[in-house]
Write an enzyme that holds these catalytic residues in place. Structure first.
Site, PDB file in Angstrom:
ATOM      1  N   GLU A  79      52.356 102.831  89.907  1.00 27.28           N
ATOM      2  CA  GLU A  79      52.873 101.512  89.537  1.00 27.28           C
ATOM      3  C   GLU A  79      53.284 100.732  90.775  1.00 27.28           C
ATOM      4  OE1 GLU A  79      55.700 100.496  86.020  1.00 27.28           O
ATOM      5  OE2 GLU A  79      56.982 100.632  87.792  1.00 27.28           O
ATOM      6  N   TYR A  97      52.053  92.405  88.443  1.00 28.26           N
ATOM      7  CA  TYR A  97      52.338  93.782  88.032  1.00 28.26           C
ATOM      8  C   TYR A  97      51.014  94.531  87.931  1.00 28.26           C
ATOM      9  CZ  TYR A  97      53.649  97.806  85.194  1.00 28.26           C
ATOM     10  OH  TYR A  97      53.838  99.088  84.725  1.00 28.26           O
TER      11      TYR A  97
END
Length: 386
Positions: free
Chosen positions: A197, A109
């Site tokens: 993101e 992530y």
């Protein structure tokens, strides 16, 4: 302003960030050509909406045959999808992204956002990427790493190395992470991005890093500097009233109450909603008409408020500083006459020429209730709503 995944990945590609091969389709007739162009033995069909958690909601499907791809695409395209991030609202699926499948060795992530406390861009990184990242953050926060970027020097090599070590990367993937962090930071600066993101950021069998997903949020206050990004805006993914409000430079957010609010100034608007709640009422919206409110904008504001059938009364709370209260009163009268209001309106005016403004409202012949102070206005509008 949000971008779709395919739009975000197009930006990534401009900055040399690795993405899977993919083709966008807006019609089922484009599907076969898209699959051939992607050239994979299997494909991922991804619904394009402004929300995450699409996989858990059935908006991302792995298909292994062309026939299966056609069935999935026919089901998704033209339908609506709600995820845990849409608060129960269903968003229309007007396009699908058809992507190649990749050999995934590891899911990571990576995000970059603005930390308003530190007043710096901040990387948020985890070795536990994927669909359950929210659960990881809630139950295992020690698996989440943050790196603050000093704006005077930018991303430093030692920070990239620290992140690479924390993620356990080696070889090409270790080198690519540093490059990716620098590209992310430059993209954020160039495009006025408030959040970037990648979830998941995958490490492939060849030890390369690829952005399997992409999310980009643009700072709405900087859109005047980003005409190319503004052209990507998809109003079908936004609340219709909020989208219309932006056209008239009104700050509007729909809520689930029954008391419409029209205020000039965000802080005063928040205080107004607090007092409505304190008196047992429930605001139907946040609406800031700004310091330079004009009769035309006031009229549009009334129309926005009345677009909700739940509204039973309206509170207009104006502090006349930049704009005089008598001019605001003219705008309110004009708007009420133009819109043809059939529900009670409570008006609280304060500031320059307040007495003249109140006099104009009293002599208008309209059923406008004048209030002495904000507390009195909130009490009256709640009583009228009931």
């Amino acid at each position: 302003m949000n971008l779709h995944e395919y739009q975000a990945k197009a930006l990534f590609a401009q900055y040399g960030i690795g993405i899977p091969k993919g083709e966008l389709i807006e019609d089922l007739t484009q599907l076969d050509a898209a699959m051939q162009k992607v050239g994979s033995q299997a494909w991922v069909v991804k619904a394009q909406i402004h929300a995450g958690a699409r996989g858990k909601a059935g908006g991302v499907k792995l298909v292994k045959t062309a026939e299966e791809a056609r069935e999935v695409a026919a089901t998704l395209l033209g339908s609506k999808l709600a995820t845990i991030q849409t608060a129960g609202k269903e968003l229309p699926i007007n396009s699908l992204l058809i992507e190649e499948t990749l050999d995934i060795e590891e899911e990571l992530y990576l995000s970059l956002l603005v930390d308003r406390v530190e007043r710096k861009h901040t990387f948020v990184i985890s070795a536990a990427g994927g669909m359950d990242i929210e659960e990881v953050a809630a139950t295992s926060p020690e698996k989440i790493f943050t790196v603050h970027i000093d704006p005077t020097v930018g991303v430093m090599p030692y920070q990239c190395r620290e992140v690479g070590f924390a993620l356990g990367l080696t070889g090409d993937a270790f080198k690519q992470l540093g490059q990716l962090m620098n590209k992310f930071y430059q993209l954020a600066l160039d495009k006025d991005v408030s959040q970037l993101e990648i979830n998941p950021l995958i490490r492939t069998a060849e030890n390369n890093l690829v952005a399997l997903d992409a999310k980009v949020n643009i700072d709405s206050n900087a859109l005047y500097r980003q005409p190319d990004l503004v052209a990507m805006r998809d109003f079908s993914q936004e609340d219709e009233r909020e989208a219309k409000a932006s056209e008239h430079q009104l700050n509007y957010i729909a809520l689930d109450g029954d008391i419409g609010c029209m205020v000039n100034g965000a802080g005063l608007a928040m205080a107004t909603m607090d007092l409505i709640k304190l008196n047992g009422g429930s605001p139907a919206n946040f609406l800031d008409v700004g310091g330079g409110a004009t009769p035309e904008r006031v009229a549009e504001a009334f129309k926005l408020i009345l677009s909700s059938k739940e509204v039973k009364s309206i509170l207009v709370n104006i502090f006349g500083g930049i704009v005089r209260c008598d001019l605001i009163a003219d705008g309110i009268i004009q708007a009420v006459q133009e819109v043809g209001l059939e529900i009670p309106v409570v008006v609280r005016l304060e500031g320059t020429n307040v007495e003249l403004g109140k006099e104009k409202l009293a002599q208008s012949g309209l059923s406008i209730v004048s209030a002495d102070g904000l507390a009195d206005a909130a009490k009256k509008v709640v009583e009228l709503a009931k």
